[in-house]
Design a protein around this motif. Structure first.
Motif, PDB file in Angstrom:
ATOM      1  N   ALA A 240      13.705   5.651  -2.784  1.00 29.90           N
ATOM      2  CA  ALA A 240      14.793   6.566  -3.228  1.00 29.90           C
ATOM      3  C   ALA A 240      15.863   6.905  -2.177  1.00 29.90           C
ATOM      4  CB  ALA A 240      14.125   7.966  -3.455  1.00 29.90           C
ATOM      5  N   GLY A 241      15.438   6.821  -0.951  1.00 30.86           N
ATOM      6  CA  GLY A 241      16.495   7.244   0.167  1.00 30.86           C
ATOM      7  C   GLY A 241      17.193   5.955   0.664  1.00 30.86           C
TER       8      GLY A 241
ATOM      9  N   SER B  20       9.751   2.596 -12.011  1.00 38.28           N
ATOM     10  CA  SER B  20       9.889   4.205 -11.611  1.00 38.28           C
ATOM     11  C   SER B  20       9.058   4.310 -10.385  1.00 38.28           C
ATOM     12  CB  SER B  20       8.991   4.867 -12.540  1.00 38.28           C
ATOM     13  OG  SER B  20       9.761   4.897 -14.008  1.00 38.28           O
ATOM     14  N   LYS B  21       8.253   3.501 -10.226  1.00 39.65           N
ATOM     15  CA  LYS B  21       7.500   3.566  -8.808  1.00 39.65           C
ATOM     16  C   LYS B  21       8.392   2.886  -7.687  1.00 39.65           C
ATOM     17  CE  LYS B  21       3.138   1.874  -6.761  1.00 39.65           C
ATOM     18  NZ  LYS B  21       1.983   1.077  -6.926  1.00 39.65           N
ATOM     19  N   PHE B  22       9.022   1.888  -7.952  1.00 40.32           N
ATOM     20  CA  PHE B  22       9.925   1.286  -6.947  1.00 40.32           C
ATOM     21  C   PHE B  22      11.078   2.283  -6.510  1.00 40.32           C
ATOM     22  CE2 PHE B  22      13.900  -1.230  -5.738  1.00 40.32           C
ATOM     23  CZ  PHE B  22      13.028  -1.794  -4.897  1.00 40.32           C
ATOM     24  N   LYS B  23      11.457   2.852  -7.720  1.00 40.86           N
ATOM     25  CA  LYS B  23      12.525   3.948  -7.344  1.00 40.86           C
ATOM     26  C   LYS B  23      12.256   5.089  -6.549  1.00 40.86           C
ATOM     27  CE  LYS B  23      15.853   2.558 -11.122  1.00 40.86           C
ATOM     28  NZ  LYS B  23      16.485   3.115 -12.369  1.00 40.86           N
ATOM     29  N   ASN B  24      11.065   5.543  -6.929  1.00 37.89           N
ATOM     30  CA  ASN B  24      10.408   6.513  -6.084  1.00 37.89           C
ATOM     31  C   ASN B  24      10.161   6.210  -4.478  1.00 37.89           C
ATOM     32  OD1 ASN B  24      10.513   8.515  -8.219  1.00 37.89           O
ATOM     33  ND2 ASN B  24       8.647   7.897  -8.631  1.00 37.89           N
TER      34      ASN B  24
END
Length: 73
Positions: free
Chosen positions: A69-70, A62-66
C-alpha cells in the motif's frame, strides 16, 4: 505405438460468465460434465479492451494491494 497412451477426449459443457453454455471437446472431467468459467473471452479485459475490472475471487489482488500500500500500487 503403445496402446492407451492418449487421454480420454470427450465432449463437455462449458458455462460462460454470461450463462451461455457451449459444448467443447476436452480431456477435463467426464462426458457431459459442466465446467463453469470465472473469466472468459466475453468478459476478459484482454479481449474487451480493458474497460471491465477483474473479479478478485481469491483475494490475491487485495492481498497484494494491502502488502504494498505504501508504494502506490
Amino acid at each position: 505405438m503403445k496402446a492407451d497412451t492418449h487421454p480420454d477426449y470427450h465432449i463437455i459443457d462449458v458455462k460462460m460468465t454470461d450463462g451461455t453454455v457451449v459444448q467443447m471437446k476436452s480431456t477435463w472431467g467426464k462426458e457431459g460434465d459442466q465446467l463453469s468459467l470465472d473469466i472468459d473471452p466475453s468478459a476478459h479485459p484482454a479481449w474487451t479492451g480493458g474497460s471491465s475490472r477483474l473479479l478478485d475471487t481469491g483475494g490475491r489482488v487485495s492481498k497484494f494491494k494491502n502488502k504494498y500500500a505504501g508504494l502506490g500500487f
